[in-house]
Write an enzyme that holds these catalytic residues in place. Structure first.
Site, PDB file in Angstrom:
ATOM      1  N   SER A 198       0.846  -1.198   0.000  1.00  0.00           N
ATOM      2  CA  SER A 198       0.000   0.000   0.000  1.00  0.00           C
ATOM      3  C   SER A 198       0.876   1.241   0.000  1.00  0.00           C
ATOM      4  O   SER A 198       2.026   1.215   0.475  1.00  0.00           O
ATOM      5  CB  SER A 198      -0.888   0.018   1.251  1.00  0.00           C
ATOM      6  OG  SER A 198      -1.510   1.280   1.412  1.00  0.00           O
ATOM      7  N   TYR A 234      -0.947   0.466  10.327  1.00  0.00           N
ATOM      8  CA  TYR A 234      -1.229  -0.207   9.063  1.00  0.00           C
ATOM      9  C   TYR A 234      -0.054  -0.071   8.099  1.00  0.00           C
ATOM     10  O   TYR A 234       0.424  -1.059   7.526  1.00  0.00           O
ATOM     11  CB  TYR A 234      -2.501   0.373   8.437  1.00  0.00           C
ATOM     12  CG  TYR A 234      -2.763  -0.147   7.038  1.00  0.00           C
ATOM     13  CD1 TYR A 234      -3.075  -1.483   6.814  1.00  0.00           C
ATOM     14  CD2 TYR A 234      -2.703   0.708   5.934  1.00  0.00           C
ATOM     15  CE1 TYR A 234      -3.312  -1.961   5.545  1.00  0.00           C
ATOM     16  CE2 TYR A 234      -2.950   0.243   4.660  1.00  0.00           C
ATOM     17  CZ  TYR A 234      -3.246  -1.090   4.461  1.00  0.00           C
ATOM     18  OH  TYR A 234      -3.473  -1.565   3.196  1.00  0.00           O
TER      19      TYR A 234
END
Length: 248
Positions: A142, A152
Site C-alpha cells: 500500500s 497499518y
C-alpha cells in the site's frame, strides 16, 4: 494447453477478485481464499459461469492462524503444484484505538496479524509446492508503507522487507518475489464507513491524475509481475497511486 495454477488470498472481493478474474479469463486455474465462505462461493460461481466450469475453486481460512493456513495449503496442494501466489488478504482492520497503551498494542497486533502473518504464513506454507523455476510471488502492499498511518503502514512496509528476503532466498531457484503498492482504489471494501464522499474526494485530490485507481488496473500489474515475461523483475515494489506519492 492447461493454464497455470494461481492462488489468490482475499480473492472474494475488490482487488483480489479482479486478479482472480484476470487469471481465469486467460484459462488459468485459480484458488481463492478468505475468511468468508459465502463470499468466496459467490465469487467462484460467478467466475466459473463466465470463464468455464471448475476453473475457480475456493477454501475459507483465517490465514493469520498457522493451523488454518496449514489446512488451506494442504487443500491446495492436493490438486497439484502452484505457479503463482498472490497475497492480497488484509486491510486496516484496526484503524483507531482508544488511546490507552493496551488499545495501541491491540491495534498494532491486529494489523500485523491481518497484513503480515496472512502473507507470510500462506507463502511459507506453499513454498514447497511452488514451481521451480518459474514460480511467482506477488504481495499486496500500500501507499501507506511510505507515509503511514503507523499501525497499518508499518505492516505494509514489513511486507517490503519480506519481499526482498524472498527475492534473495528464491532467486537462485528461478522464483521471483515482488510487491504491488496501490494508492486509493475505488470499488473495494477497504475503507468501509470511512469512505465518505468527502474522504474519497480528498484521496482523489492527492493524485496528479484526478482519478481513482480501479481493481482492474491493480490486477493488470499483478498479472504482469506473475507473468513469464517478468522473469527479470524481482525484489521490486511497484507503486500505483496516480502520483499521490512518488516511489522510492
Amino acid at each position: 494447453m492447461m493454464g497455470r495454477r494461481i492462488v489468490v488470498s482475499g480473492g472474494g472481493t475488490g482487488i483480489g477478485l479482479a486478479a482472480a478474474e484476470t487469471f481465469a479469463a486467460e484459462g488459468d486455474r485459480v484458488v481463492i481464499l478468505g475468511r468468508r465462505a459465502e463470499v468466496l462461493r459467490t465469487a467462484a460461481d460467478k467466475l466459473n459461469a463466465a470463464y468455464g466450469p471448475d476453473l475457480v475453486t475456493w477454501t475459507s481460512a483465517d490465514l493469520s492462524d498457522p493451523e488454518q493456513t496449514r489446512r488451506a495449503a494442504e487443500f491446495i496442494a492436493a490438486d497439484g503444484g502452484v505457479d503463482v501466489v498472490v497475497t492480497n488478504a488484509g486491510g486496516n482492520v484496526a484503524a483507531s484505538n482508544d488511546g490507552t497503551l493496551e488499545g495501541i498494542a491491540d491495534q498494532y497486533q491486529r494489523n500485523f496479524a491481518a497484513n503480515v502473518l496472512t502473507a507470510v504464513l500462506l507463502t511459507e506454507a506453499l513454498l514447497p509446492h511452488l514451481t521451480r523455476p518459474g514460480g511467482r510471488i506477488v504481495h499486496l502492499s500500500s501507499v501507506a508503507a511510505l507515509r503511514g498511518p503507523g499501525s497499518y503502514g508499518g505492516t505494509k512496509a514489513a511486507l517490503h522487507t519480506y519481499t526482498f528476503e524472498l527475492a534473495k532466498r528464491l532467486g537462485p531457484e528461478g522464483v521471483t518475489a515482488n510487491a504491488v503498492a496501490p494508492g486509493y482504489v475505488e470499488d473495494t471494501e477497504f475503507f468501509g464507513e470511512r469512505g465518505t464522499p468527502e474522504f474519497i474526494a480528498q484521496q482523489i485530490g492527492q493524485t496528479l491524475t484526478g482519478q481513482p485507481g480501479t481493481p482492474v488496473e491493480i490486477a493488470a500489474a499483478i498479472r504482469y509481475l506473475a507473468s513469464p515475461e517478468a522473469a527479470y523483475v524481482t525484489g521490486q515494489v511497484l507503486h500505483i497511486n496516480g502520483g499521490a506519492q512518488f516511489g522510492r
